[in-house]
Design an enzyme around this catalytic site. Structure first.
Site, mmCIF file in Angstrom:
data_model
loop_
_atom_site.group_PDB
_atom_site.id
_atom_site.type_symbol
_atom_site.label_atom_id
_atom_site.label_comp_id
_atom_site.label_asym_id
_atom_site.label_seq_id
_atom_site.Cartn_x
_atom_site.Cartn_y
_atom_site.Cartn_z
ATOM 1 N N SER A 141 0.802 -1.219 0.000
ATOM 2 C CA SER A 141 0.000 0.000 0.000
ATOM 3 C C SER A 141 0.834 1.269 0.000
ATOM 4 C CB SER A 141 -0.941 0.005 1.214
ATOM 5 O OG SER A 141 -0.195 -0.104 2.413
ATOM 6 N N LYS A 159 13.203 -0.960 -0.473
ATOM 7 C CA LYS A 159 11.783 -0.620 -0.379
ATOM 8 C C LYS A 159 11.633 0.839 -0.796
ATOM 9 C CE LYS A 159 9.447 -0.576 3.627
ATOM 10 N NZ LYS A 159 8.619 -1.059 4.753
ATOM 11 N N MET A 246 17.946 -2.649 2.803
ATOM 12 C CA MET A 246 18.175 -3.713 3.782
ATOM 13 C C MET A 246 18.868 -4.888 3.101
ATOM 14 S SD MET A 246 14.319 -3.834 5.361
ATOM 15 C CE MET A 246 13.661 -3.940 3.690
ATOM 16 N N ASP A 291 1.849 -4.708 12.560
ATOM 17 C CA ASP A 291 1.236 -5.081 11.290
ATOM 18 C C ASP A 291 1.120 -6.600 11.207
ATOM 19 O OD1 ASP A 291 0.376 -5.471 8.701
ATOM 20 O OD2 ASP A 291 1.757 -4.033 7.824
ATOM 21 N N ASN A 296 4.911 -10.360 6.253
ATOM 22 C CA ASN A 296 5.998 -9.742 7.009
ATOM 23 C C ASN A 296 6.877 -10.770 7.715
ATOM 24 O OD1 ASN A 296 5.186 -7.199 6.264
ATOM 25 N ND2 ASN A 296 3.978 -6.843 8.105
ATOM 26 N N ASP A 310 9.566 -5.521 7.688
ATOM 27 C CA ASP A 310 8.615 -4.412 7.732
ATOM 28 C C ASP A 310 8.355 -3.911 9.148
ATOM 29 O OD1 ASP A 310 6.696 -2.489 7.313
ATOM 30 O OD2 ASP A 310 5.598 -3.663 5.835
#
Length: 442
Positions: A141, A159, A246, A291, A296, A310
């Site tokens: 998202s 990311k 990362m 989350d 994840n 995440d």
């Protein structure tokens, strides 16, 4: 460098008017799918304080979810949360389509991606890399993830945030509040403004990759050299507010362990490790990754470790709030309803002056929810129908007007994490010895 032969992504609408137009189109699809009779029924249920029930055809549901997937950002995030409630808000067919929002987002086109990379890294950014894969390996998202290798041989996952997402959060939340009021998504008399404000703050934090890098590094310190978990290291020289660099980590999403190719022992072990980690986050770390997305967590079959990803939704928890949850859990395990009541008042689940029958109804619900904590030995999540019992009883009470108070908004994302841990154990059909695990943490 790897090249993307032809971008098939759709540009992220980044201007406020553009996003409002897309949300308006999505709302139009929703309204058209509901129809005049459906809108009248929604108005009636809203006036009576009952939960809204949306009857959407598969065609209109696909249009609605396509719009949200294209917008990304807060609108898509809230759509994902709606889809988690899908079995009660939507028809089964519409709920199935809405559930795709938890697994999809349109990637941005190459032209938009290139602009972000040049803005963050400067002209000639590609000279930093021996290899950069323009096709994303994941899109969510707020951003999408690309594999890359630096000139000095570091294998990375980058990311990269969608442009305009951070700037659109405030207006998206305001527009979603208006949409929720229009369609009666909240029970009559409940002020959802504090919860939307908490969601707004959390989304701003998730959109700040510098803050996520700090949260990831703090979490790595807490986990330490635990052999059961791996947390990728941050590469600060390539991390900006809009790009998080990362280590690239191998593995499959942990919910794949539910497949027939994995043994029950592996499912039980993974669920046990992640349930214990959830308890440690709250009661030991005071730092919770909130989350619950199964993606994840990756399972690395070669090492047996679980990779944690995440950390944008990571939240520190105030010591007094931790203590209140500690008292609530300890009281629930021991069957101390007076202790449960005191902790529930402190947490805002019930008011100190609420009628006894209202308080008792909440205590009954909390006792039900704590069933796995009180169960001796292994609790079999695969055979349990506890989720359905909690869901239907809790939702009926929530919409009945029985309760005059709401918990503190900062508990919103903690509840999401608790539910996510439960749902993962259920998805894996795992057996977890939760009672002794909880006692050890308390």
């Amino acid at each position: 460098m790897s090249q993307h032969p032809e971008s098939r992504g759709l540009a992220v609408p980044s201007r406020r008017l553009s996003r409002l137009w897309h949300l308006g189109r999505a709302t139009g699809d929703l309204a058209a799918g509901i129809g005049v009779k459906g809108l009248i029924d929604l108005a009636r249920t809203r006036a009576g304080g009952q939960p809204a029930r949306i009857q959407l055809s598969p065609e209109h549901t696909r249009r609605f979810t396509d719009r949200l997937a294209r917008m990304r950002g807060a609108v898509m995030k809230m759509g994902q949360l709606m889809s988690m409630d899908g079995s009660d808000i939507f028809t089964p067919e519409a709920a199935e389509i809405m559930s795709t929002l938890r697994e999809r987002a349109e990637p941005m086109p190459l032209s938009q991606l290139s602009r972000v990379l040049e803005t963050e890294y400067g002209a000639g950014w590609d000279k930093r890399f021996k290899r950069f894969e323009f096709t994303p390996i994941a899109a969510a998202s707020i951003g999408q993830v690309h594999r890359a290798e630096t000139r000095d041989g570091r294998r990375l996952a980058l990311k990269i945030q969608f442009p305009g997402v951070r700037e659109s959060i405030d207006s998206d939340i305001a527009n979603l509040a208006m949409l929720g009021r229009s369609f009666g998504m909240a029970p009559k008399g409940l002020d959802i403004a504090p919860f939307l404000e908490e969601a707004r703050r959390q989304l701003h934090r998730e959109a700040d990759y510098d803050a996520e890098a700090e949260a990831l590094e703090s979490y790595r310190v807490w986990v330490g050299d635990d052999p059961d978990f791996h947390i990728p290291a941050v590469h600060r020289d390539l991390t900006t507010r809009n790009i998080l660099a990362m280590d690239f980590a191998e593995g499959v999403p942990v919910d794949r362990l539910a497949g027939p190719e994995y043994r029950r022992a592996e499912r039980d072990r993974a669920a046990t490790l992640l349930m214990r980690l959830t308890l440690r986050e709250l009661f030991e770390f005071g730092l919770v990754q909130t989350d619950p997305n199964f993606g994840n967590y990756l399972y690395d079959a070669a090492s047996g470790r679980i990779v944690l990803l995440d950390f944008g939704a990571t939240k520190p928890v105030a010591p007094e709030l931790v203590e209140q949850y500690r008292r609530l859990a300890a009281s629930a395990i021991s069957g101390d309803r007076a202790g449960m009541r005191a902790a529930s008042v402190a947490l805002g689940y019930v008011g100190a002056d609420d009628p006894d029958e209202h308080v008792e109804a909440m205590m009954d619900l909390l006792e039900l929810a704590s069933e796995p904590l009180r169960h001796p030995g292994h609790y079999d999540f695969g055979l349990s129908d506890l989720f359905e019992r909690i869901y239907h009883r809790g939702r009926a009470l929530f919409h009945s007007g029985v309760f005059s108070t709401a918990p503190a908004p900062e508990t919103l994302f903690l509840h999401r994490k608790f539910m996510g841990s439960f749902m993962l154990s259920r998805r894996l059909r795992a057996r977890v010895e939760l009672c002794e695990m909880a006692r050890a943490c308390l």
